[in-house]
Design an enzyme around this catalytic site. Structure first.
Site, PDB file in Angstrom:
ATOM      1  N   LYS A 184       0.824  -1.210   0.000  1.00  0.00           N
ATOM      2  CA  LYS A 184       0.000   0.000   0.000  1.00  0.00           C
ATOM      3  C   LYS A 184       0.857   1.258   0.000  1.00  0.00           C
ATOM      4  CE  LYS A 184      -4.382  -1.690   1.823  1.00  0.00           C
ATOM      5  NZ  LYS A 184      -5.494  -1.426   2.756  1.00  0.00           N
ATOM      6  N   LYS A 193      -3.246 -10.516  -7.352  1.00  0.00           N
ATOM      7  CA  LYS A 193      -4.540 -10.744  -6.712  1.00  0.00           C
ATOM      8  C   LYS A 193      -5.603  -9.817  -7.311  1.00  0.00           C
ATOM      9  CE  LYS A 193      -6.879 -10.178  -2.261  1.00  0.00           C
ATOM     10  NZ  LYS A 193      -6.783  -9.590  -0.910  1.00  0.00           N
ATOM     11  N   LYS A 213     -10.314  -4.841  -5.573  1.00  0.00           N
ATOM     12  CA  LYS A 213     -11.457  -3.962  -5.827  1.00  0.00           C
ATOM     13  C   LYS A 213     -11.027  -2.546  -6.184  1.00  0.00           C
ATOM     14  CE  LYS A 213     -12.084  -3.463  -0.808  1.00  0.00           C
ATOM     15  NZ  LYS A 213     -12.985  -3.760   0.318  1.00  0.00           N
TER      16      LYS A 213
END
Length: 333
Positions: free
Chosen positions: A115, A197, A200
């Site tokens: 992140k 992965k 969203k």
């Protein structure tokens, strides 16, 4: 705390439209836990703000996530469904556990590194310490098991480390939780980049299938899924795209990879992609219908938020009070 009943906890962030990765890796399996466990399912809105959110979107998605919980089969009479920020004990225990967590532990967390790379302009303290808040989420309810995807296992491991460290100083405070990882659908990958992965927050809408995508959209996305130059539907190294599609098909149908290979023997990738899209759309159709009913009744959702928060707070207060007494905090009643 619940007599002989074991406790399960899980949470989902309202930070974006939920995907079939969220559904297959976690939410689809949640309802089965209520037969064996006392279950707490949380909309973790406090975790969501480690990345900048548009307030109106965060509010809307909080309602949507709760509605999806219920649409996916979580009965509010059998499960405690609530919003994290409605139970202040989460943040309070989070601060206490910060003082029992080592800097080095947090710096090694994979998702912090990921992140930070994605949000280099906002590497805030919350992004660094959110595994501690996640530990508080779990430990507040004396949780025995945490159903998670394989990518979240590291967070349960650090939670266990924090709990064990606290228990060494103040014995018999926290239950040490165990991660429960589904054998199928452990990690659903991107349709566009099958080595990554499914996320969203992916900017490529064709890489992600959302739970609320309509049938035509779902089938179109699967038809465009990246595969390889081979034409045989089989699981093998280097066939990341097909391996991912086989995982999705297997999880929706319950068929093994061997059964899938036999079913599509002599057929090409086009037939297989269409079949995956159809079983996905068929499985999500009843969820979408139920969701429309729940999301259209805001008053019902708010009543559930209040009921769930009261249930969760009752348990959370007992754990927090126990921790505060052991630490030596003065409690005035």
């Amino acid at each position: 705390m619940f007599q002989d009943q074991l406790v399960s906890f899980s949470g989902v962030q309202p930070s974006g439209n939920l995907t079939i990765g969220n559904y297959l890796g976690a939410i689809k399996n949640f309802s089965t836990f209520s037969e064996k466990y006392k279950c707490f399912y949380c909309v973790v809105d406090e975790h969501a703000i480690t990345v900048r959110q548009v307030p109106a979107d965060l509010r809307r998605r909080t309602y949507e996530t709760l509605a999806l919980y219920m649409a996916c089969g979580l009965d509010p009479d059998k499960n405690t469904l609530y919003v994290q920020s409605h139970v202040h004990e989460h943040a309070e225990l989070g601060w206490i556990l910060n003082c029992f967590t080592m800097f080095g532990e947090l710096s090694r967390m994979t998702q912090f590194k990921d992140k930070s790379a994605k949000h280099a302009d906002n590497i805030n303290a919350g992004l660094f310490t959110y595994p501690v808040l996640m530990a508080a989420d779990i430990l507040l309810y004396q949780t025995d098991v945490v159903p998670v995807g394989i990518d979240q296992k590291q967070h349960v491991e650090i939670c266990r480390d924090i709990a064990e460290r606290f228990n060494q100083v103040f014995p018999d405070t926290f239950t040490i939780p165990e991660p429960v990882i589904p054998q199928q659908g452990m990690k659903i990958m991107s349709l566009a980049e099958p080595t990554k992965k499914m996320s969203k927050s992916d900017e490529n809408v064709n890489a992600v299938v959302y739970i609320l995508d309509d049938r035509d959209t779902i089938i179109r996305k699967f038809k465009r899924a990246v595969t390889d130059s081979d034409t045989v539907v089989r699981c093998a190294d280097g066939k990341d795209g097909i391996n991912n599609l086989m995982t999705i098909y297997s999880t929706f149908t319950g068929k093994t990879f061997d059964e899938i290979e036999r079913e599509f023997d002599g057929k090409g990738y086009g037939d297989f992609k269409l079949a995956v899209g159809e079983v996905c759309a068929d499985a999500l159709a009843p969820v979408q219908e139920k969701y429309k009913c729940f999301i259209s009744d805001k008053a019902q959702l708010e009543a559930q938020m209040k009921k769930g928060a009261e249930e969760a707070s009752y348990v959370a207060r007992r754990t927090l009070s126990k921790v505060q007494k052991k630490l030596g905090f003065v409690q005035v009643r």
